[in-house]
Design a protein around this motif. Sequence first.
Motif, PDB file in Angstrom:
ATOM      1  N   PRO A  81       0.826  -1.202   0.000  1.00 30.19           N
ATOM      2  CA  PRO A  81       0.000   0.000   0.000  1.00 30.19           C
ATOM      3  C   PRO A  81       0.858   1.249   0.000  1.00 30.19           C
ATOM      4  CG  PRO A  81       0.010  -1.027   2.174  1.00 30.19           C
ATOM      5  CD  PRO A  81       0.696  -1.973   1.236  1.00 30.19           C
ATOM      6  N   ALA A  82       0.327   2.303  -0.599  1.00 32.53           N
ATOM      7  CA  ALA A  82       1.072   3.556  -0.635  1.00 32.53           C
ATOM      8  C   ALA A  82       1.265   4.083   0.773  1.00 32.53           C
ATOM      9  CB  ALA A  82       0.290   4.579  -1.467  1.00 32.53           C
ATOM     10  N   PRO A  83       2.412   4.679   1.071  1.00 30.22           N
ATOM     11  CA  PRO A  83       2.635   5.200   2.417  1.00 30.22           C
ATOM     12  C   PRO A  83       1.651   6.313   2.734  1.00 30.22           C
ATOM     13  CG  PRO A  83       4.330   5.977   0.919  1.00 30.22           C
ATOM     14  CD  PRO A  83       3.536   4.951   0.171  1.00 30.22           C
ATOM     15  N   THR A  84       1.263   6.400   4.019  1.00 26.05           N
ATOM     16  CA  THR A  84       0.346   7.430   4.461  1.00 26.05           C
ATOM     17  C   THR A  84       1.144   8.541   5.125  1.00 26.05           C
ATOM     18  OG1 THR A  84      -1.336   5.741   4.843  1.00 26.05           O
ATOM     19  CG2 THR A  84      -1.677   7.872   5.891  1.00 26.05           C
ATOM     20  N   HIS A  85       0.931   9.785   4.691  1.00 23.93           N
ATOM     21  CA  HIS A  85       1.656  10.893   5.302  1.00 23.93           C
ATOM     22  C   HIS A  85       1.171  11.108   6.720  1.00 23.93           C
ATOM     23  CE1 HIS A  85      -2.079  12.851   4.115  1.00 23.93           C
ATOM     24  NE2 HIS A  85      -1.781  13.811   4.962  1.00 23.93           N
ATOM     25  N   TRP A 120      -5.176   0.056  10.095  1.00 22.67           N
ATOM     26  CA  TRP A 120      -5.019  -0.130   8.649  1.00 22.67           C
ATOM     27  C   TRP A 120      -6.149   0.583   7.907  1.00 22.67           C
ATOM     28  CZ3 TRP A 120      -7.522  -1.841   4.358  1.00 22.67           C
ATOM     29  CH2 TRP A 120      -6.734  -2.081   3.217  1.00 22.67           C
ATOM     30  N   GLU A 150      -5.875   4.476   7.938  1.00 19.79           N
ATOM     31  CA  GLU A 150      -4.892   4.969   6.974  1.00 19.79           C
ATOM     32  C   GLU A 150      -5.328   4.689   5.532  1.00 19.79           C
ATOM     33  OE1 GLU A 150      -1.171   3.356   8.433  1.00 19.79           O
ATOM     34  OE2 GLU A 150      -0.919   5.109   9.742  1.00 19.79           O
ATOM     35  N   TYR A 151      -6.126   3.665   5.329  1.00 16.40           N
ATOM     36  CA  TYR A 151      -6.711   3.419   4.010  1.00 16.40           C
ATOM     37  C   TYR A 151      -7.615   4.587   3.610  1.00 16.40           C
ATOM     38  CZ  TYR A 151      -9.462   1.039   0.357  1.00 16.40           C
ATOM     39  OH  TYR A 151     -10.079   0.708  -0.821  1.00 16.40           O
ATOM     40  N   ARG A 161      -5.402   7.459   2.706  1.00 18.53           N
ATOM     41  CA  ARG A 161      -4.730   7.283   1.415  1.00 18.53           C
ATOM     42  C   ARG A 161      -5.665   7.543   0.248  1.00 18.53           C
ATOM     43  NH1 ARG A 161      -2.395   2.751   3.997  1.00 18.53           N
ATOM     44  NH2 ARG A 161      -3.853   1.326   2.977  1.00 18.53           N
ATOM     45  N   HIS A 162      -6.944   7.184   0.429  1.00 20.44           N
ATOM     46  CA  HIS A 162      -7.889   7.246  -0.689  1.00 20.44           C
ATOM     47  C   HIS A 162      -8.902   8.381  -0.522  1.00 20.44           C
ATOM     48  CE1 HIS A 162      -6.259   3.620  -2.459  1.00 20.44           C
ATOM     49  NE2 HIS A 162      -6.251   3.074  -1.259  1.00 20.44           N
ATOM     50  N   GLU A 163      -8.484   9.423   0.220  1.00 18.96           N
ATOM     51  CA  GLU A 163      -9.238  10.677   0.295  1.00 18.96           C
ATOM     52  C   GLU A 163     -10.705  10.461   0.664  1.00 18.96           C
ATOM     53  OE1 GLU A 163      -8.494  12.433  -3.488  1.00 18.96           O
ATOM     54  OE2 GLU A 163      -6.465  13.071  -2.951  1.00 18.96           O
TER      55      GLU A 163
END
Length: 528
Positions: free
Chosen positions: A20-24, A455, A458-459, A462-464
């Motif tokens: 998964p893309a890292p979460t800022h 998880w 943060e998902y 990541r996906h606004e």
Amino acid sequence: MGALIARLPLLLLALGLWLPAPTHAARILGIFPTPSISHQLPYQAVMKELALRGHQITVISPDPLKEPVANYTDVDISFSYEYFRQVITFADMSEVDPVTMLEMMTPGFIKLVDKQLSSEQIKDFLRYNATQGFDLVFFEWWGYEAFFGLIHAVGSPPVIGILSFGGSIVQFRSIGNPHNPAVNPDVFTGFSEKMTFWERVQNLIAMVRVTRQWEGVMFHEHEKLMRKHFGSAPPPVYDTSRNLSLLILCNHWTLEYPRALLPNVLQLTGLHVREETRPLPADLQAWLDGAEQGVVYFSLGSNVMSKDLPPEKLQAILRALARLPQRVLWKFENDELPGRPPNVRVAKWLPQQDILAHPKVRLFITQGGLQSFQEAAYHAVPLLGIPFMGDQHYNVAKMVSSAIGLRLELKDITEESLYATITELLGNSGYAERMRRFSGVYREHKARSLETALWWVEYVLRHEGAPHLRAASLRLAWYELLLLDVAAAVALAALAALLLAAFALRRLWRALRPSTAPAHHARLRKDQ
């Protein structure tokens, strides 16, 4: 080897696509207005863990952390406790069904939220954060909808609803999740999943009453309150309530019942339950260790005060406890308990999780609060439930249906009834054995709950807001959701077919009937 090195960039690319893309590091706001530490514990567990992951956390709560955590800022509204306990005596709720209790408590909730939004703490928070904004909001989805105006004031970020119990028809409707009254007992009923015909009728009625009270009465009052504090800019309360990205329910089918869930509805459990045991005070440790016949732990939680029990019930309890060979440890809110038997020890506060972990504790007498139920399930302690309000009836019904505990209503407590119930639970080894098996299932799912929550949070980041998770049912009117328009169309088509068939038969009859007419008229002329 050279071929492997040549393929290394492709392998790294594939790995990057799979992970998964890292979460800022996000700015996350928690709005948890309920003045009850049992509600706050699971919320705190999630927010502290997010802070440890580097997110900047701000929490509006009546229970600020006792020990500071890096990246974690509290907005302290602990004044809420004083007001709430002035207007509500929870010990009086045992005679009231949960739906009626909700109706009775609605004005109190409205006044509480008005006080909170009027406070200097909230005003200071808005002065600083209205321009800063947040990336995500956690919202306690339980009667605080006027706070939607605050969410709008900080930039209307995605919202995750969270609730410290398993949810009711209102929360499921807000996210578009099915809630079938035939198979899903509502948390406000106190039924198990094995409902009789009349219980299913009562379950349906309760769901209608709760929906009417919440969406008809509470939403209306919160709409007015939101406009008072935030003006005309925020969208309507109803619209915001149906715009959640995720719904986290702090209960699980292991302590509830299986149900169909959408992908953006999470059932999690034991978020606040610690796996490690902390040392008990030395004198309490020695007292528990010395209990040759074991220990009965007695606590009615953080809202129901044992000191507020009716005097006649208190005396009946004391007489019953005095007859036990076991020691009894009782969370009692006064310094002393008149008439206390020598086998009973009282304290205003007790480290409940560490007590339940002690091997000498054989029974937990509880009001049926969910967090207490979760702790008992984790430590495999059988239960005697004395429910008072809210979801406590529902939780105690689960204890009884799973045969890991028994139920006793406050109105039915006498010396004999309490003594007989405790004796049955302690003398019948089946309760302890079933609770051990129950605990094994519970622990397995509890172990993954916190990591699952993190998880998914943060998902959503990541996906606004993860709008792709939202149910199509939220776009449908109630009659479309129930397929009443389809049923009406089918009924009209059937009616049209019947009318057409009737019309065709009538025409056929008329077409055939005149063929006999000439002969009939000829006979008439001949007779004349």
